[in-house]
Design an enzyme around this catalytic site. Structure first.
Site: not given
Ligand code: GDP
Ligand code: IMO
Ligand code: MG
Length: 422
Positions: A14, A17-18, A40-43, A143, A222, A301
């Protein structure tokens, strides 16, 4: 010459990266996911709309960029088709999506096993996303996993039925609900037809693209702290989100890679259980969570928040061979007034400035050594480094000095336009 840029998370996920991957892929021919699954959840905030990607590389939003889901990704077809349908509604051309023949499939029994495993671990639970990721990779290593290509083999139904029957025996043993074998088989035979137009020999596809001098962006999922070899085992995910996972998860070779960007935030966050040396389980952490909107993109969460840990980051820079850093959320710490950078660990009266395995299992005893910075600036949406106040520049310079790698991009907001390029 083609160029392959890699975007990797350096903390616990988080890091943004997205956003960075969408930004960097504006002129890329191909956007690629190599590891993880819908944990993964990439916003991404793109042209005014907010989209959360779980499986498809976010760069597919760019009109000319093809999307590839590589062989290292584990795919839950139900989630994939939800994402495809959502993106189609947004006007994205999904004929640009290519899915590896070798990618493993997540089945409903993996999700049930994920919940069972967590239940059995009790107090030692990992806090997984409960998406079946760990059990799917377990079956791959054991496997007995089924890949996309296996769906088109006449033995597919037989193998699937055998897996379901075996898993049901285990669920019964632990008093868990058993799964409806016929319903699962029916769904997956249907997915087999739906997947067909996307199925590609992606290794060949990517190497042909290199021969044609195309540019590729690899969107990591991750992060290093969650890597099953190099992270906080056992509080990790079941794959390798570090640089090696990019190669095994795509078939691209190390010599094809150009830049490896490591993404971090100007603070730190973690979701799920596990050590977090710089965690601020207090009002400061609560403030960071609210200012940074730190709630999980996948599970919603609340994320645990704390200070940036340069000791752990230095380790992540090394093991991934990071060539440039991306620091997101500099705007967020500008609202805090004061921020800290962890520059060392104290344990048993010894000071560590490099990450050491001495801390394994003793993370809660570590006393972080901090440097404090004044961070009272409003830099939201800023795109020019020269316009940053000195306090913001000092923070960035301190990160560079400690990590020995240049900060190439700075995030000043959630939109992919809110970026400073250096
Ligand atoms: P990812 O999983 O690495 O792609 O990241 P997530 O999307 O899970 O979480 C990153 C959060 O930070 C998202 O809500 C983005 O919109 C936000 N975000 C990313 N870069 C910035 C930044 O430079 N400033 C602010 N305020 N928000 C950001
Ligand atoms: P992105 O790509 C944050 C964490 C889970 C848990 C551990 C194992 O959005 O950064 P899993 O379901 O993979 O077996 O869970 O890894 N986790 C992440 N935390 N961002 C993620 O992906 C994650 N993918 C898995 O919360 O602690
Ligand atoms: Mg994420």
């Amino acid at each position: 010459m083609s160029k392959i840029d890699v975007v990797l998370g350096l903390n616990y996920g988080d890091e943004g990266k997205g956003k960075v991957s969408t930004f960097l892929s504006q002129n890329a021919d191909i956007a690629l996911r190599c590891t993880g699954g819908n944990n993964a959840g990439h916003t991404v905030e793109f042209n005014g709309s907010k989209i959360i990607f779980h499986l498809i590389p976010s760069g597919i939003l760019n009109d000319k960029t093809e999307g590839v889901i590589g062989n290292g990704v584990v795919i839950d077809p139900r989630v994939l088709f939800e994402e495809i349908s959502f993106l189609k509604d947004q006007g994205v051309d999904l004929s640009k999506l290519h899915i590896s023949t070798r990618a493993h499939l997540i089945f409903p029994y993996h999700i049930a096993e994920d919940k069972l495993e967590e239940f059995l671990k009790g107090d030692d639970k990992v806090g997984t996303t409960a998406r079946g990721i760990g059990p799917c990779y377990m079956d791959k290593a054991n496997r007995i996993g089924l890949r996309v290509i296996d769906m088109y083999n006449p033995n597919f139904e037989k193998k699937l039925r055998r897996n379901i029957a075996n898993k049901n025996k285990v669920f019964k043993l632990f008093g868990f609900d058993t799964l409806d074998e016929d319903a699962i088989v029916k769904d997956y035979l249907n997915y087999r037809d739906m997947l067909k137009p996307y199925v590609t020999d992606t290794v060949l596809y990517l190497h042909n693209a290199l021969d044609e001098n195309k540019n590729i962006i690899c969107e990591g999922a991750q992060a290093t702290g969650l890597d099953m070899d190099l992270g906080d085992y056992p509080m990790v995910t079941s794959s390798n989100p570090t640089i090696g996972g990019i190669q095994t998860g795509s078939g691209l070779s190390h010599k094809d890679l150009t830049n490896v960007y490591g993404v971090c935030k100007a603070y730190a966050s973690r979701v799920g259980e596990g050590p977090f040396i710089t965690e601020q389980n207090n009002e400061i952490g609560d403030t960071i969570r609210e200012l940074g909107h730190e709630y999980g993109a996948t599970t919603k969460r609340p994320r645990r928040c704390g200070w940036m840990d340069l000791v752990a980051l230095k380790y992540a820079v090394r093991v991934n061979g990071i060539t440039g850093l991306v620091v997101n959320h500099l705007d967020t710490i500008g609202k805090l007034g004061k921020s800290k950078l962890c520059v060392g660990y104290k344990l048993d009266d010894k000071v560590y400035t490099e990450y050491s395995d001495d801390v394994i299992g003793r993370e809660s005893e570590v006393e972080p050594i901090y440097e404090e910075f004044t961070t009272n600036f409003n830099i939201e949406k800023e795109t020019n480094y020269d316009n940053l106040p000195d306090a913001a520049k000092e923070y960035i310079k301190a990160i560079e000095n400690h990590l020995g790698v240049p900060v190439k991009f700075i995030g000043t907001g959630p939109s992919n336009e809110d970026m400073i390029i250096r």
